[in-house]
Design a protein around this motif. Sequence first.
Motif, PDB file in Angstrom:
ATOM      1  N   ASP A 130      35.407  19.938  40.584  1.00 42.67           N
ATOM      2  CA  ASP A 130      34.469  19.935  41.706  1.00 42.67           C
ATOM      3  C   ASP A 130      33.050  20.310  41.313  1.00 42.67           C
ATOM      4  N   ASP A 131      32.781  20.457  40.017  1.00 38.99           N
ATOM      5  CA  ASP A 131      31.423  20.792  39.614  1.00 38.99           C
ATOM      6  C   ASP A 131      31.063  20.006  38.357  1.00 38.99           C
ATOM      7  N   GLY A 132      30.003  20.381  37.714  1.00 35.29           N
ATOM      8  CA  GLY A 132      29.506  19.600  36.590  1.00 35.29           C
ATOM      9  C   GLY A 132      28.541  18.537  37.090  1.00 35.29           C
ATOM     10  N   PHE A 133      28.070  17.711  36.179  1.00 33.57           N
ATOM     11  CA  PHE A 133      27.105  16.670  36.524  1.00 33.57           C
ATOM     12  C   PHE A 133      27.827  15.353  36.796  1.00 33.57           C
ATOM     13  N   ASP A 134      27.313  14.632  37.784  1.00 33.48           N
ATOM     14  CA  ASP A 134      27.882  13.328  38.117  1.00 33.48           C
ATOM     15  C   ASP A 134      27.285  12.214  37.253  1.00 33.48           C
ATOM     16  N   THR A 135      26.058  12.415  36.806  1.00 28.66           N
ATOM     17  CA  THR A 135      25.377  11.435  35.963  1.00 28.66           C
ATOM     18  C   THR A 135      24.619  12.168  34.874  1.00 28.66           C
ATOM     19  N   VAL A 136      24.812  11.758  33.635  1.00 31.09           N
ATOM     20  CA  VAL A 136      24.083  12.325  32.504  1.00 31.09           C
ATOM     21  C   VAL A 136      23.320  11.191  31.831  1.00 31.09           C
ATOM     22  N   LEU A 137      22.024  11.395  31.658  1.00 29.21           N
ATOM     23  CA  LEU A 137      21.153  10.326  31.180  1.00 29.21           C
ATOM     24  C   LEU A 137      20.439  10.726  29.901  1.00 29.21           C
ATOM     25  N   PHE A 138      20.496   9.851  28.902  1.00 30.12           N
ATOM     26  CA  PHE A 138      19.741  10.008  27.663  1.00 30.12           C
ATOM     27  C   PHE A 138      18.765   8.833  27.569  1.00 30.12           C
ATOM     28  N   HIS A 139      17.523   9.058  27.888  1.00 26.32           N
ATOM     29  CA  HIS A 139      16.535   7.978  27.856  1.00 26.32           C
ATOM     30  C   HIS A 139      15.649   8.139  26.616  1.00 26.32           C
ATOM     31  N   GLN A 140      15.857   7.271  25.637  1.00 25.00           N
ATOM     32  CA  GLN A 140      15.106   7.310  24.384  1.00 25.00           C
ATOM     33  C   GLN A 140      15.135   8.709  23.758  1.00 25.00           C
ATOM     34  N   VAL A 141      16.341   9.258  23.688  1.00 26.56           N
ATOM     35  CA  VAL A 141      16.530  10.619  23.182  1.00 26.56           C
ATOM     36  C   VAL A 141      17.523  10.667  22.027  1.00 26.56           C
ATOM     37  N   LEU A 142      18.580   9.859  22.098  1.00 31.93           N
ATOM     38  CA  LEU A 142      19.672   9.997  21.134  1.00 31.93           C
ATOM     39  C   LEU A 142      19.225   9.718  19.705  1.00 31.93           C
ATOM     40  N   HIS A 143      18.173   8.922  19.521  1.00 33.64           N
ATOM     41  CA  HIS A 143      17.746   8.630  18.144  1.00 33.64           C
ATOM     42  C   HIS A 143      17.124   9.845  17.461  1.00 33.64           C
ATOM     43  N   TYR A 144      16.916  10.944  18.202  1.00 33.01           N
ATOM     44  CA  TYR A 144      16.445  12.186  17.583  1.00 33.01           C
ATOM     45  C   TYR A 144      17.606  13.031  17.051  1.00 33.01           C
ATOM     46  N   VAL A 152      24.647   7.473  30.760  1.00 33.59           N
ATOM     47  CA  VAL A 152      23.793   6.319  30.503  1.00 33.59           C
ATOM     48  C   VAL A 152      22.925   6.642  29.297  1.00 33.59           C
ATOM     49  N   ILE A 153      22.928   5.739  28.328  1.00 38.56           N
ATOM     50  CA  ILE A 153      22.136   5.910  27.106  1.00 38.56           C
ATOM     51  C   ILE A 153      21.162   4.746  27.008  1.00 38.56           C
ATOM     52  N   VAL A 154      19.892   5.061  26.957  1.00 38.25           N
ATOM     53  CA  VAL A 154      18.850   4.053  26.726  1.00 38.25           C
ATOM     54  C   VAL A 154      18.265   4.330  25.351  1.00 38.25           C
ATOM     55  N   ASP A 155      18.386   3.356  24.445  1.00 37.84           N
ATOM     56  CA  ASP A 155      17.890   3.572  23.083  1.00 37.84           C
ATOM     57  C   ASP A 155      17.665   2.219  22.419  1.00 37.84           C
ATOM     58  N   PHE A 156      17.378   2.254  21.126  1.00 35.56           N
ATOM     59  CA  PHE A 156      17.098   1.022  20.390  1.00 35.56           C
ATOM     60  C   PHE A 156      18.344   0.473  19.715  1.00 35.56           C
ATOM     61  N   ALA A 157      18.420  -0.837  19.641  1.00 32.15           N
ATOM     62  CA  ALA A 157      19.396  -1.482  18.767  1.00 32.15           C
ATOM     63  C   ALA A 157      18.974  -1.220  17.326  1.00 32.15           C
ATOM     64  N   PRO A 158      19.857  -1.432  16.347  1.00 27.96           N
ATOM     65  CA  PRO A 158      19.492  -1.172  14.947  1.00 27.96           C
ATOM     66  C   PRO A 158      18.215  -1.917  14.534  1.00 27.96           C
ATOM     67  N   HIS A 159      17.364  -1.226  13.799  1.00 24.63           N
ATOM     68  CA  HIS A 159      16.109  -1.821  13.328  1.00 24.63           C
ATOM     69  C   HIS A 159      15.763  -1.229  11.962  1.00 24.63           C
ATOM     70  N   GLU A 160      14.686  -1.709  11.391  1.00 28.09           N
ATOM     71  CA  GLU A 160      14.314  -1.269  10.038  1.00 28.09           C
ATOM     72  C   GLU A 160      12.913  -0.678   9.995  1.00 28.09           C
ATOM     73  N   ARG A 161      12.436  -0.152  11.100  1.00 28.89           N
ATOM     74  CA  ARG A 161      11.109   0.466  11.110  1.00 28.89           C
ATOM     75  C   ARG A 161      11.201   1.886  10.564  1.00 28.89           C
ATOM     76  N   GLU A 162      11.287   1.992   9.260  1.00 27.82           N
ATOM     77  CA  GLU A 162      11.488   3.262   8.573  1.00 27.82           C
ATOM     78  C   GLU A 162      10.384   4.270   8.876  1.00 27.82           C
ATOM     79  N   GLU A 163       9.164   3.795   9.155  1.00 27.71           N
ATOM     80  CA  GLU A 163       8.040   4.712   9.387  1.00 27.71           C
ATOM     81  C   GLU A 163       8.215   5.550  10.654  1.00 27.71           C
ATOM     82  N   LEU A 164       9.138   5.113  11.541  1.00 22.69           N
ATOM     83  CA  LEU A 164       9.364   5.904  12.754  1.00 22.69           C
ATOM     84  C   LEU A 164       9.991   7.259  12.444  1.00 22.69           C
TER      85      LEU A 164
END
Length: 338
Positions: free
Chosen positions: A227-241, A263-275
């Motif tokens: 009956d507690d906890g979060f109903d929605t957990v969102l990672f918006h451009q965060v998981l890549h850290y 819900v996870i919003v992030d990038f597909a695999p890429h090769e921008r090493e400078e990031l």
Amino acid sequence: MAMAMSVLETLRALADPTRLRIMRLLASMELAVGELAQVLGQSQPRVSRHIKILCDAGLAERRREGGWVFLRTAVSEIGSPDALGTALARVLVNAEADDPAFGAQCAEDRQHLGVIRSAREATAADYFARHAAEWDELRSLHIADGPVEAALGEMLSGQIGRLLDVGTGTGRIAELFADRAVHLTGLDKSPEMLRLARTRLQHLPAGRVTLVQGDFAQLPFPDAGLDDGFDTVLFHQVLHYAFAPQAVLAEAARVTAPGGRIVIVDFAPHEREELRTAHAHARLGFSDAQIAGLLTSAGFDPAGDRALPGHELIVKIWTGVRRNERATVTEFPRLANP
């Protein structure tokens, strides 16, 4: 006897005009100690003494963010953890309405909150101006924010209940879902980012928003129950850290209610090493298979995904639903080298 003592301590804590004013101010918005002192026209040490009494009585809560201490009310007409808190909140509202002198003082105090809001907005504008160039550089690599937010809204259809926005940053995504959430909790490791989020969300009712400083690898929240906890957990451009995304998602599962969504919003695999060096990205995107494995091992059932191609980077949105059982650390899949 313990209950009687609690009531007596609470009534004693309210037996001061300044503390009554503080409680009415905190009902409007979360405030730093220095901001409260500014509104009340009193010294910070004096205000701090009043705050200690209110916190000791369980009427207010302190939270430290870096070198700042923020205060929020611990009682409200809706959502107080006990009947006494709800009743006290109603008494304070009625006292302001029935006592003309007290009501006038509270109204004057709230007028001063406009100065606080303006100061926060000026600080936020300065921050954005200093970092605009680097953010614009990153945005130029992927699709604009608008289509991503629209797709996110479509995938999170209906009411979203209690929302945890992990890595809330400026609070933009929390604001986006404010009308559809029962309560918003924004978590960020950076005190400066939390101040930006507080500025963006300060128009919302105080009881609807909680901003917390913390690490996504060790979420400062209890285990979710039925009956507690979060109903929605969102990672918006965060998981890549995350250097260990499997541990981060396990923490997310720990605080998500059964049947809740991630819900996870992030990038597909890429090769921008400078990031890695320019923006501190620990991982250069995620494949669908990686995210599916991470979600499954953490205790979520993958529930769908969407790709949003941009310029060089593809933005992905992945969703999952929390299962009842919990994963163990040994179940985590090993990801390829980041």
